[in-house]
Design a protein around this motif. Structure first.
Motif, short mmCIF file in Angstrom:
data_model
loop_
_atom_site.label_atom_id
_atom_site.label_comp_id
_atom_site.label_asym_id
_atom_site.label_seq_id
_atom_site.Cartn_x
_atom_site.Cartn_y
_atom_site.Cartn_z
N VAL A 152 0.81 -1.23 -0.16
CA VAL A 152 -0.14 0.50 -0.38
C VAL A 152 0.95 1.29 0.30
N MET A 153 0.32 2.32 -1.02
CA MET A 153 1.55 3.54 -0.97
C MET A 153 0.58 4.19 -1.70
N VAL A 154 1.28 5.47 -1.32
CA VAL A 154 0.41 6.97 -0.79
C VAL A 154 1.20 7.94 -1.03
N TRP A 155 0.50 8.16 -2.92
CA TRP A 155 1.36 9.77 -2.15
C TRP A 155 0.65 11.08 -2.62
N ASN A 156 0.67 12.78 -2.20
CA ASN A 156 -0.12 13.70 -2.45
C ASN A 156 0.52 14.11 -3.45
N ARG A 157 0.55 13.31 -4.14
CA ARG A 157 0.75 13.89 -5.68
C ARG A 157 -0.03 13.18 -6.53
N TYR A 158 -0.44 13.51 -8.05
CA TYR A 158 -0.81 13.23 -9.14
C TYR A 158 0.67 12.35 -10.19
N LEU A 159 0.79 11.29 -9.65
CA LEU A 159 1.87 9.95 -10.51
C LEU A 159 1.26 9.98 -12.17
N ASN A 160 2.42 10.59 -12.87
CA ASN A 160 2.80 9.90 -13.79
C ASN A 160 1.83 8.63 -14.44
N THR A 161 1.63 7.80 -15.76
CA THR A 161 1.25 7.12 -16.18
C THR A 161 2.90 5.68 -15.87
N SER A 162 3.98 6.47 -16.87
CA SER A 162 5.31 6.06 -16.72
C SER A 162 5.36 5.41 -15.19
N ASP A 163 5.66 6.06 -13.99
CA ASP A 163 5.24 6.41 -12.72
C ASP A 163 4.61 4.17 -12.46
N ILE A 164 3.21 4.73 -12.79
CA ILE A 164 2.42 4.02 -12.43
C ILE A 164 2.81 2.10 -13.37
N THR A 165 3.36 2.48 -14.47
CA THR A 165 3.93 0.84 -15.06
C THR A 165 4.76 0.16 -14.03
N ASP A 166 5.82 1.37 -14.41
CA ASP A 166 6.99 0.90 -13.15
C ASP A 166 6.27 0.37 -11.97
N LEU A 167 5.35 0.51 -10.92
CA LEU A 167 4.61 -0.15 -10.02
C LEU A 167 4.50 -1.13 -10.57
N PHE A 168 4.05 -1.30 -11.65
CA PHE A 168 2.67 -2.59 -11.78
C PHE A 168 4.60 -3.84 -12.29
N ASN A 169 5.83 -2.99 -12.81
CA ASN A 169 6.46 -3.74 -12.70
C ASN A 169 6.09 -5.55 -13.62
N SER A 170 5.80 -5.44 -14.46
CA SER A 170 5.73 -6.80 -15.32
C SER A 170 4.79 -7.61 -14.88
N GLY A 171 3.80 -7.89 -13.62
CA GLY A 171 3.71 -8.08 -12.54
C GLY A 171 3.98 -8.92 -11.73
N LEU A 172 5.01 -8.26 -11.16
CA LEU A 172 6.18 -8.98 -9.85
C LEU A 172 5.48 -7.97 -9.20
N GLY A 173 5.53 -6.64 -9.60
CA GLY A 173 5.72 -5.54 -8.03
C GLY A 173 6.99 -4.90 -8.27
N LEU A 174 6.62 -3.59 -7.53
CA LEU A 174 7.78 -3.18 -6.55
C LEU A 174 8.06 -2.79 -4.65
N SER A 175 8.27 -3.01 -4.42
CA SER A 175 8.82 -2.78 -3.15
C SER A 175 8.88 -0.79 -2.82
N CYS A 176 8.24 -0.24 -1.88
CA CYS A 176 8.38 1.08 -1.54
C CYS A 176 10.18 1.31 -1.94
N ASN A 177 11.19 -0.19 -1.54
CA ASN A 177 12.22 1.12 -0.43
C ASN A 177 12.73 0.56 -1.93
N ASP A 178 12.13 0.47 -3.23
CA ASP A 178 13.30 -0.09 -4.56
C ASP A 178 12.30 1.29 -5.13
#
Length: 204
Positions: free
Chosen positions: A177-203
């Motif tokens: 679960v991650m929350v930002w007080n900003r509007y993430l770019n679409t490319s950021d969302i693609t990175d978070l999905f990470n081809s279905g592998l997910g991404l830790s907030c530490n990364d």
């Protein structure tokens, strides 16, 4: 947004999409929350993005994933991200008082027992308010219904596994679960999905 202190109300933990995730069994107020205290860190007056991985144990039932509740004021003032059993869609409701002011619905029936990555992003400009849903890295927004000039509540308590007023508690797992007080770019969302592998907030 960091620095949350969450109280565990009956959730356990198991292997999630990245590391461990919280396990919810839909019983009572089974959730993680900040004890009903207002937290100004979630400030949606201008922009907000919420990212979460979920894995449901059932389908065909309303299930609240994440939500906020206004600490002082109407009980169902806040916002919640949830599965809608009628259409098997993912919805977001944002309420300012006793009625829904902003509603977003996904374009496809996607209630599934597989891991899914969900992102809700919200933005306010001089001209308009906008909200979108992304499912597994792809924009999946069908409609935005907007009946108020107000914004999502900023003085709220935060719940994982339940929505405002409790709702129907989540049955399954929730992770990253991650929350930002900003509007993430679409490319950021693609990175978070990470081809279905997910991404830790530490990364990030």
């Amino acid at each position: 947004v960091g620095g949350f202190t969450l109280e565990n109300n009956g959730s356990t933990f198991g292997v999630g999409i990245v590391g461990n995730g919280s396990v919810h069994d839909q019983v009572g107020s089974d959730s993680l929350n900040n004890s009903g205290l207002a937290d100004s860190k979630i400030d949606a007056a201008v922009a907000l993005t919420v990212s979460v991985w979920v894995k449901s144990d059932d389908t065909g039932v309303d299930r609240s994933i994440i939500g906020t509740t206004q600490v002082a004021g109407p009980v169902n003032a806040g916002w919640q991200l949830f599965y809608d059993d009628l259409a098997s869609t993912i919805n977001v409701d944002s309420d300012q008082s006793s009625g829904t002011d902003l509603a977003i619905k996904s374009s496809t029936s996607i209630h599934s027992t597989a891991w899914q990555h969900i992102v809700y992003r919200w933005n306010v400009t001089v001209a308009q308010r906008s909200g979108e849903l992304f499912i597994n890295g792809t924009n999946n927004t069908l409609s935005l219904s907007d009946s108020s000039s107000g914004n999502p509540q900023t003085s709220v308590s935060f719940r994982i596994g339940a929505g405002y007023g409790g709702g129907t508690a989540w049955d399954g797992m929730i992770d990253q679960v991650m929350v930002w007080n900003r509007y993430l770019n679409t490319s950021d969302i693609t990175d978070l999905f990470n081809s279905g592998l997910g991404l830790s907030c530490n990364d990030l």
